[in-house]
Scaffold this motif. Structure first.
Motif, PDB file in Angstrom:
ATOM      1  N   ALA A 268       0.840  -1.209   0.000  1.00  0.00           N
ATOM      2  CA  ALA A 268       0.000   0.000   0.000  1.00  0.00           C
ATOM      3  C   ALA A 268       0.873   1.256   0.000  1.00  0.00           C
ATOM      4  O   ALA A 268       0.557   2.248  -0.668  1.00  0.00           O
ATOM      5  N   PHE A 269       1.987   1.198   0.717  1.00  0.00           N
ATOM      6  CA  PHE A 269       2.918   2.329   0.754  1.00  0.00           C
ATOM      7  C   PHE A 269       3.532   2.549  -0.639  1.00  0.00           C
ATOM      8  O   PHE A 269       3.601   3.678  -1.129  1.00  0.00           O
ATOM      9  N   ALA A 270       3.918   1.466  -1.270  1.00  0.00           N
ATOM     10  CA  ALA A 270       4.502   1.555  -2.612  1.00  0.00           C
ATOM     11  C   ALA A 270       3.495   2.168  -3.586  1.00  0.00           C
ATOM     12  O   ALA A 270       3.832   3.032  -4.398  1.00  0.00           O
ATOM     13  N   GLN A 271       2.243   1.726  -3.485  1.00  0.00           N
ATOM     14  CA  GLN A 271       1.189   2.245  -4.355  1.00  0.00           C
ATOM     15  C   GLN A 271       0.971   3.735  -4.101  1.00  0.00           C
ATOM     16  O   GLN A 271       0.817   4.527  -5.036  1.00  0.00           O
TER      17      GLN A 271
ATOM     18  N   VAL B 120      -3.957   1.334 -10.752  1.00  0.00           N
ATOM     19  CA  VAL B 120      -4.594   0.160 -11.375  1.00  0.00           C
ATOM     20  C   VAL B 120      -3.586  -0.981 -11.506  1.00  0.00           C
ATOM     21  O   VAL B 120      -3.870  -2.139 -11.211  1.00  0.00           O
ATOM     22  N   LYS B 121      -2.357  -0.627 -11.892  1.00  0.00           N
ATOM     23  CA  LYS B 121      -1.323  -1.670 -12.022  1.00  0.00           C
ATOM     24  C   LYS B 121      -0.904  -2.207 -10.653  1.00  0.00           C
ATOM     25  O   LYS B 121      -0.670  -3.404 -10.493  1.00  0.00           O
ATOM     26  N   PHE B 122      -0.801  -1.310  -9.692  1.00  0.00           N
ATOM     27  CA  PHE B 122      -0.438  -1.758  -8.340  1.00  0.00           C
ATOM     28  C   PHE B 122      -1.499  -2.686  -7.754  1.00  0.00           C
ATOM     29  O   PHE B 122      -1.189  -3.633  -7.045  1.00  0.00           O
ATOM     30  N   GLU B 123      -2.765  -2.376  -8.051  1.00  0.00           N
ATOM     31  CA  GLU B 123      -3.842  -3.218  -7.517  1.00  0.00           C
ATOM     32  C   GLU B 123      -3.702  -4.652  -8.028  1.00  0.00           C
ATOM     33  O   GLU B 123      -4.139  -5.594  -7.382  1.00  0.00           O
ATOM     34  N   LYS B 124      -3.088  -4.803  -9.203  1.00  0.00           N
ATOM     35  CA  LYS B 124      -2.870  -6.154  -9.741  1.00  0.00           C
ATOM     36  C   LYS B 124      -1.482  -6.671  -9.378  1.00  0.00           C
ATOM     37  O   LYS B 124      -1.028  -7.680  -9.901  1.00  0.00           O
TER      38      LYS B 124
ATOM     39  N   ARG C 246       1.594 -13.461  -8.049  1.00  0.00           N
ATOM     40  CA  ARG C 246       0.476 -12.507  -8.155  1.00  0.00           C
ATOM     41  C   ARG C 246      -0.851 -13.188  -7.864  1.00  0.00           C
ATOM     42  O   ARG C 246      -1.718 -12.611  -7.218  1.00  0.00           O
ATOM     43  N   ASP C 247      -1.002 -14.414  -8.326  1.00  0.00           N
ATOM     44  CA  ASP C 247      -2.239 -15.154  -8.031  1.00  0.00           C
ATOM     45  C   ASP C 247      -2.403 -15.334  -6.533  1.00  0.00           C
ATOM     46  O   ASP C 247      -3.483 -15.139  -5.984  1.00  0.00           O
TER      47      ASP C 247
ATOM     48  N   GLU D 298      -5.430 -13.847  -4.308  1.00  0.00           N
ATOM     49  CA  GLU D 298      -6.331 -14.740  -3.562  1.00  0.00           C
ATOM     50  C   GLU D 298      -6.419 -14.352  -2.086  1.00  0.00           C
ATOM     51  O   GLU D 298      -7.431 -14.563  -1.451  1.00  0.00           O
ATOM     52  N   ASN D 299      -5.333 -13.838  -1.541  1.00  0.00           N
ATOM     53  CA  ASN D 299      -5.276 -13.592  -0.098  1.00  0.00           C
ATOM     54  C   ASN D 299      -5.181 -12.125   0.276  1.00  0.00           C
ATOM     55  O   ASN D 299      -4.852 -11.799   1.414  1.00  0.00           O
ATOM     56  N   ASN D 300      -5.420 -11.272  -0.698  1.00  0.00           N
ATOM     57  CA  ASN D 300      -5.345  -9.847  -0.443  1.00  0.00           C
ATOM     58  C   ASN D 300      -3.998  -9.462   0.187  1.00  0.00           C
ATOM     59  O   ASN D 300      -3.943  -8.580   1.043  1.00  0.00           O
TER      60      ASN D 300
END
Ligand SMILES: [Zn+2]
Length: 384
Positions: free
Chosen positions: A45-48, A68-72, A104-105, A109-111
């Motif tokens: 979250a800090f990086a984003q 948007v990219k960070f969220e993925k 990434r998967d 899956e685990n937030n």
């Protein structure tokens, strides 16, 4: 991830935001926190936040192209390094970059609330321990030699830095000491005493405290757990969100299994209504593989408990209330003429589920076997 989706950790988050606002962000930071405290989600979250082009209310916007990219978990300036080992698909020279899809998967899956064992399981490393290796270090050094791709900051996150081997850390000494401009390195670890002294001395320490019972309970309630139960789970979880989830899933599974296994046995006991039985099979076949396995394991437990009851060892049956009642009532019908076959049938079902058998056919087949086996058990009781 945005700060607003982090569980608890308000003090730490405020400290990070203040650091940014006052323009003093350490180049190499060490986030130290126990499993389930959320050190990795906070780091992400800090990086984003750092790279968000539209920051507001002390958080990233979650919508700009960078967010948007960070969220993925897939921004070109976000670099992850984590323990890896050989697997069925990567037979030699494992390194983080070969497992980014799996990574990434797993995060999605685990937030991003993940555990080392969970990661090994997800990767399929068998019993092998993972390491952050020399090849990881070499690749990172190569990447950092290039200019920032599109974001303001290049962010490098090392997860479980205690798993970095000595060769890798020796290669990275200079990078950790003085990363290139606009590069922030976040090291994430759980056990300070296991970190190499060279790593400790080169980073600014941020302690990520364990979560409060209140933080955990509120999150569980937000996700639909009933209040009293959420509070009970929070106490057992001892500040570990992953453990809280595990307990909560176990409780849900047990409830599901208890209700449905009883229903199944009832339908197989006096199968006047095969339509009902087939309907039940179809319903249960729709649940996921893990759930089906847990269902059959519960069945094995039922058989096991029946044997205990029948051998005057009811005190060893670890059930209470309705579950205990049911297992006692049903026990006589699982006896010497059918118990081995029942055991085998359930074990085989687990075996086939693990190998992707067609669940619908498997459940129907097993239902008919159970009808026969229960009938055999009942005749045995009647003949005594
Ligand atoms: Zn943004």
């Amino acid at each position: 991830m945005q700060f607003k989706s982090i569980i608890g950790q308000k003090t730490l988050i405020n400290k990070l935001i203040t650091g940014y606002n006052e323009n003093r962000i350490a180049h190499t930071q060490l986030f130290l926190g126990n499993e389930g405290s959320g050190a990795l989600p906070v780091a992400i979250a800090f990086a984003q936040f750092l790279n968000c082009t539209n920051k507001r209310n002390n958080d990233s916007c979650g919508e700009c192209p960078s967010c948007v990219k960070f969220e993925k978990f897939a921004h070109p300036d976000l670099h992850f390094y984590f323990p890896t080992a050989t697997t069925r698909s990567v037979k030699k020279d494992p390194r983080s970059s070969l497992f980014l899809v799996e990574w990434r998967d797993y995060l999605t899956e685990n937030n991003a609330y993940i555990t080392l064992n969970g990661w090994y399981e997800h990767l399929g490393t068998g019993n092998k321990q993972g390491y952050i290796r020399k090849d990881d270090a070499n690749e990172l050094i190569g990447k950092l030699a290039l200019k920032a791709y599109e974001g303001e900051y290049k962010i490098v996150i090392f997860w479980m830095v205690e798993r970095m081997n000595e060769t890798a850390s020796n290669k990275l000494l200079k990078t950790l000491e003085e990363p290139p401009d606009s590069t922030i390195i976040i090291l994430i670890g759980e056990k300070y005493e296991q970190l190499l002294p060279t790593i400790r001395s080169r980073s600014q320490l941020f302690k990520v405290p364990k979560l409060s019972d209140n933080d955990i309970a509120s999150q569980l309630i937000k996700e639909g757990t009933e209040n009293t139960r959420a509070e009970d789970i929070a106490i057992l979880a001892n500040g570990n969100w992953n453990l809280a989830k595990e307990i909560s899933n176990d409780i849900e599974d047990t409830q599901f299994n208890c209700i449905n296994f009883r229903k199944w046995l009832r339908l197989c006991f006096q199968p006047k209504d095969y339509i009902e039985l087939l309907k039940f099979n179809q319903e249960i076949a729709k649940t996921g593989r893990e759930k089906q396995k847990s269902f059959f394991n519960y069945g094995l437990e039922v058989v096991h408990n029946a044997i205990l009851h029948n051998h005057n060892s009811s005190e060893k049956v670890k059930k209470a209330g309705e579950e205990l009642d049911f297992s006692r009532k049903f026990a006589p019908f699982i006896n010497e003429v059918n118990r081995v076959e029942m055991y085998t049938a359930l074990n085989q079902a687990i075996y086939h589920i693990e190998r992707n058998a067609h669940a619908g056919i498997l459940f129907s087949d097993l239902s008919f076997t159970l009808v026969d086996l229960i009938l055999k058990g009942r005749k045995n009781v009647a003949g005594k």
